[in-house]
Design a protein around this motif. Sequence first.
Motif, PDB file in Angstrom:
ATOM      1  N   ARG A  93       0.816  -1.213   0.000  1.00 29.28           N
ATOM      2  CA  ARG A  93       0.000   0.000   0.000  1.00 29.28           C
ATOM      3  C   ARG A  93       0.851   1.264   0.000  1.00 29.28           C
ATOM      4  NH1 ARG A  93      -1.778   4.340   4.103  1.00 29.28           N
ATOM      5  NH2 ARG A  93      -3.430   5.322   2.890  1.00 29.28           N
ATOM      6  N   VAL A 131      -5.588  -8.068  10.499  1.00 29.65           N
ATOM      7  CA  VAL A 131      -5.293  -8.528   9.137  1.00 29.65           C
ATOM      8  C   VAL A 131      -3.794  -8.513   8.836  1.00 29.65           C
ATOM      9  CG1 VAL A 131      -7.530  -7.981   8.111  1.00 29.65           C
ATOM     10  CG2 VAL A 131      -5.810  -6.179   8.316  1.00 29.65           C
ATOM     11  N   GLU A 189     -10.090   2.603   2.953  1.00 32.08           N
ATOM     12  CA  GLU A 189     -10.225   1.310   2.274  1.00 32.08           C
ATOM     13  C   GLU A 189      -9.112   0.340   2.655  1.00 32.08           C
ATOM     14  OE1 GLU A 189     -10.054   2.576  -1.768  1.00 32.08           O
ATOM     15  OE2 GLU A 189     -11.908   3.729  -1.657  1.00 32.08           O
ATOM     16  N   THR A 241      -9.787  -3.325   4.296  1.00 36.65           N
ATOM     17  CA  THR A 241     -10.352  -4.236   3.294  1.00 36.65           C
ATOM     18  C   THR A 241      -9.289  -4.667   2.288  1.00 36.65           C
ATOM     19  OG1 THR A 241     -12.531  -3.218   3.505  1.00 36.65           O
ATOM     20  CG2 THR A 241     -12.122  -4.503   1.514  1.00 36.65           C
ATOM     21  N   ALA A 242      -8.443  -3.717   1.864  1.00 39.00           N
ATOM     22  CA  ALA A 242      -7.382  -4.035   0.903  1.00 39.00           C
ATOM     23  C   ALA A 242      -6.403  -5.057   1.483  1.00 39.00           C
ATOM     24  CB  ALA A 242      -6.640  -2.757   0.502  1.00 39.00           C
ATOM     25  N   MET A 250      -7.184  -7.222   3.923  1.00 38.23           N
ATOM     26  CA  MET A 250      -7.933  -8.454   4.150  1.00 38.23           C
ATOM     27  C   MET A 250      -8.067  -9.280   2.873  1.00 38.23           C
ATOM     28  SD  MET A 250     -11.793  -8.835   5.723  1.00 38.23           S
ATOM     29  CE  MET A 250     -11.367  -7.671   7.024  1.00 38.23           C
ATOM     30  N   THR A 251      -8.301  -8.578   1.756  1.00 35.88           N
ATOM     31  CA  THR A 251      -8.521  -9.274   0.486  1.00 35.88           C
ATOM     32  C   THR A 251      -7.223  -9.632  -0.231  1.00 35.88           C
ATOM     33  OG1 THR A 251      -8.672  -7.165  -0.704  1.00 35.88           O
ATOM     34  CG2 THR A 251     -10.731  -8.116   0.143  1.00 35.88           C
ATOM     35  N   GLY A 252      -6.091  -9.092   0.239  1.00 39.21           N
ATOM     36  CA  GLY A 252      -4.821  -9.372  -0.410  1.00 39.21           C
ATOM     37  C   GLY A 252      -4.506  -8.447  -1.564  1.00 39.21           C
ATOM     38  N   LEU A 253      -5.316  -7.391  -1.740  1.00 44.95           N
ATOM     39  CA  LEU A 253      -4.986  -6.401  -2.767  1.00 44.95           C
ATOM     40  C   LEU A 253      -3.596  -5.853  -2.495  1.00 44.95           C
ATOM     41  CD1 LEU A 253      -5.793  -4.535  -5.147  1.00 44.95           C
ATOM     42  CD2 LEU A 253      -6.720  -2.935  -3.442  1.00 44.95           C
TER      43      LEU A 253
END
Length: 330
Positions: free
Chosen positions: A172, A225, A197, A200-201, A203-206
């Motif tokens: 990030r 996370v 965001e 969520t980023a 958590m989802t692995g983005l």
Amino acid sequence: MFKSLAGRAASMAVAVALMSGAAAAEELRYAHVGAEGDIQTRYASEAADAIAAETDGEVTVQVFPASQLGGVAEMVDGVRMGSISMGHHDFASLARIVPDVAVFNAPFIYRDAAQALAATDPNNSPALQEINEKLISEGGVRIIGRIYRGARHISSNFEVKSPADLEDKPFRAVPLDLWVSMVKGFGATPTPVEVSELPTALMTGLVVGQENPLTMISANKLYEVQSHVALTGHMHSVLAVFVNEKAWQGLSEDNRAAITKVLEEKAQASLEWATASEEELVAELKGVGMTVITEAEGLDLEAFRKPVLEQIRADFPNFAPYIEQIAEVK
């Protein structure tokens, strides 16, 4: 009868005076993206209360935290246009107006926390005063204070001891050019994500990692996370407090002085809050299961410092004279 008329006249005079005072009061809309529990949120709340007290209610401040008035770009644009009176965020958020202001967020340029706060004092820092004049003339925005949030560290869901551990991984970046450059220096792939965001980023692995002060990692529960935090301290996180110039000039000289005094007091308080909380936060994050990596555990700070500074110098050659001025601040 005469006394009755006189009494009514006196009451009307008081009412008019009160109405005049109400009309004269100025309300400033103050926006930021900080979450509850973060130092920046405490700063804004306490500053608002102190400004009202210091100006005897002539200036009131309504604070809109947690991106209520939009993300960073919307906030900066709102302050420029005057729909938002003031706000705070990383100095680099104002690079949309004057690119060189981002130098105050550059990694590895401050000796310690106290020097970071001194070098970003709008009343005494030559480098900041020079850039502030450009912000005023080119964007109608003035920096009037700052907040010290603490050193920024890397969190991830795996062990990080050197840039080799981050190579080509999605990491990030604050959606600002300076952060993109720094993350490249980390060896990772910069992936801009707004702070709202970020959980969520992650958590989802983005993205598989991020960097922030420990207070933010705690306040936003990123430990839910992320499993590791490396105490790189690559940046001393200092946020600029900025105001719409027209709104600022619309205040009386006395009230501007009162606000400046409050913001300076709160800046010094923020340094104390951040310094005092660092050890407690390390213990807290360990307590919720995070693995904390220091130089004692093999963290190679020099391996980060060298490529990051090389990347910053390559991407921001105009920073050089300002970095020299910052280094001279005691």
